[in-house]
Design a protein around this motif. Structure first.
Motif, PDB file in Angstrom:
ATOM      1  N   GLU A  17       0.865  -1.176   0.000  1.00 53.64           N
ATOM      2  CA  GLU A  17       0.000   0.000   0.000  1.00 53.64           C
ATOM      3  C   GLU A  17       0.899   1.222   0.000  1.00 53.64           C
ATOM      4  OE1 GLU A  17      -3.010  -0.045   3.124  1.00 53.64           O
ATOM      5  OE2 GLU A  17      -3.066  -2.211   2.912  1.00 53.64           O
ATOM      6  N   ASP A  24      -6.373  -5.749  12.868  1.00 52.57           N
ATOM      7  CA  ASP A  24      -5.711  -4.467  13.129  1.00 52.57           C
ATOM      8  C   ASP A  24      -6.501  -3.689  14.173  1.00 52.57           C
ATOM      9  OD1 ASP A  24      -4.663  -1.913  13.071  1.00 52.57           O
ATOM     10  OD2 ASP A  24      -4.830  -1.650  10.909  1.00 52.57           O
ATOM     11  N   ASP A  33      -5.646   8.390   4.618  1.00 51.20           N
ATOM     12  CA  ASP A  33      -4.237   8.243   4.254  1.00 51.20           C
ATOM     13  C   ASP A  33      -3.788   9.290   3.235  1.00 51.20           C
ATOM     14  OD1 ASP A  33      -3.696   6.114   5.944  1.00 51.20           O
ATOM     15  OD2 ASP A  33      -4.125   4.601   4.420  1.00 51.20           O
TER      16      ASP A  33
HETATM   17  C1  GAL Z   1      -4.239   1.168   9.399  1.00 44.77           C
HETATM   18  C2  GAL Z   1      -3.592   2.502   9.222  1.00 44.77           C
HETATM   19  C3  GAL Z   1      -4.234   3.260   8.116  1.00 44.77           C
HETATM   20  C4  GAL Z   1      -4.336   2.408   6.858  1.00 44.77           C
HETATM   21  C5  GAL Z   1      -4.739   0.982   7.123  1.00 44.77           C
HETATM   22  C6  GAL Z   1      -4.566   0.084   5.925  1.00 44.77           C
HETATM   23  O1  GAL Z   1      -3.680   0.503  10.463  1.00 44.77           O
HETATM   24  O2  GAL Z   1      -3.657   3.259  10.406  1.00 44.77           O
HETATM   25  O3  GAL Z   1      -3.542   4.449   7.888  1.00 44.77           O
HETATM   26  O4  GAL Z   1      -3.181   2.485   6.123  1.00 44.77           O
HETATM   27  O5  GAL Z   1      -4.071   0.428   8.212  1.00 44.77           O
HETATM   28  O6  GAL Z   1      -3.230  -0.212   5.687  1.00 44.77           O
END
Ligand code: GAL
Length: 349
Positions: free
Chosen positions: A49, A173, A261
């Motif tokens: 990403e 996450d 982002d």
């Molecule tokens: C999260 C991050 C975001 C975004 C997402 C997907 O943890 O804080 O900024 O990038 O992952 O990668």
């Protein structure tokens, strides 16, 4: 001295000599004892990403400016691989390990392994749960969700009223839950009044575009093309998938879509009108701060954290930076003015 003990002495001497020889010929970064510069390990979930490539480049640059070397590993969303990556960094005897976990629970094992080798660990952007983590550096992630939801409320065809599809992030996450928590805090009073309905909700596994697309495809087939007013997509990668699903139905640009982002493609979509907003997180600040903290830790110097975040086991010393909502109206004063994205690329001229 007996034959046996003189053999032991000879073999000890030999192994010391071999050790010295290997030390001189080891890979960049060198052996821990012969090194003059600190060596920092960076273990990323993924480099696929845009944002993580930027984080990695900025972090490495700042560490090098501070006189340290960096070894970078990316696990491509695979927990076993990320544990192996951390083990590889441990065997290279890095001074500090910085981890962006794919899975914030699974990486507790990596923290334990690093600690057994006497190496401190920094969790970068995503928290590592239930372990004796040394430092956590991130942004105000609950605020991310709050700003996304507030932006939608303010811009709905009838402000404050509407039907929302939620495309949350990856359940592995911790941030995904914080983004959702922030958004729901803002929506809740409006839901209670009957003004806002969450008409569809799902979690995009591994933050993947395709998984987000499937979620919005499913929402459209269940609710119909006129069954919702906005998609709260937790980040730009999943917003891309949501927008693909919408454009297949001729809905792109007609339905509000959030993101996060300030990725270049997302900023371009905002100018084109297919994405409504994003969240700008000053990655340079985070990366520079992480580099400064890592180099200080490598030198055994004290670090300053302005708050703590509980990870289920301890209160982790933390630094959480501020974030900003960005749409067409303030793109110039935020993302462009900060040099985060080039004006020509965002505006296509
Ligand atoms: C999260 C991050 C975001 C975004 C997402 C997907 O943890 O804080 O900024 O990038 O992952 O990668």
């Amino acid at each position: 001295m007996s034959i046996k003990s003189s053999l032991v002495v000879v073999s000890l001497l030999l192994s010391i000599l071999i050790g010295l020889f290997l030390g001189k010929n080891s890979a960049p970064g060198g052996d821990a004892d012969s090194r003059t510069r600190p060596l920092i390990g960076l273990s990323l979930d993924t480099l696929k990403e845009e944002r993580w490539q930027a984080d990695s480049d900025l972090f490495k640059k700042r560490c090098e400016e501070l006189g340290a070397d960096v070894l970078v590993q990316a696990a491509n969303g695979d927990d076993t691989r990320q544990i192996n990556d951390v083990q590889a960094l441990i065997s290279r005897k890095v001074d500090v390990i910085v981890i962006v976990p794919h899975d914030g629970a699974a990486m507790a094992k990596a923290v334990r392994l690093a600690h057994e080798a006497g190496i401190p660990v920094i969790a970068y952007d995503r928290l590592i749960k239930n372990c004796d983590l040394d430092v956590y550096l991130s942004f105000d992630n609950v605020k991310v969700g709050r700003l996304q939801a507030q932006w939608l409320l303010d811009h709905l065809p009838t402000p404050g009223k509407g039907r929302i599809v939620l495309v949350n992030g990856s359940k592995t996450d911790n941030n995904a839950f914080l983004f959702n928590q922030g958004a729901m805090e803002v929506f809740q009073p409006h839901i209670e009044k009957g003004d806002v309905q969450i008409v569809w909700e799902d979690w995009a596994e591994d933050w993947k575009l395709d998984n987000a697309k499937k979620i919005v495809n499913a929402a459209i087939s269940k609710l119909g093309a006129t069954g919702f007013d906005a998609v709260l997509a937790a980040a730009d990668g999943v917003a891309a998938g949501a927008i693909q699903a919408l454009s297949e139905e001729g809905l792109a640009g007609k339905i509000l879509v959030t993101g996060q982002d300030a990725e270049l493609v997302a900023c371009q979509r905002i100018i084109a009108g297919t994405q409504s907003m994003t969240i700008y997180k000053p990655l340079k600040k985070l990366a520079n701060n992480a580099a400064e903290v890592a180099v200080k830790m490598a030198k055994g110097k004290p670090i300053i954290a302005n708050q703590t975040v509980n990870n289920g086991q301890i209160d982790v010393p933390s630094v959480l930076g501020d974030i900003f909502a960005v749409d067409k109206t303030n793109m110039m004063e935020t993302v462009i003015a900060d040099g985060f994205q080039p004006k020509e690329a965002v505006y296509g001229k």
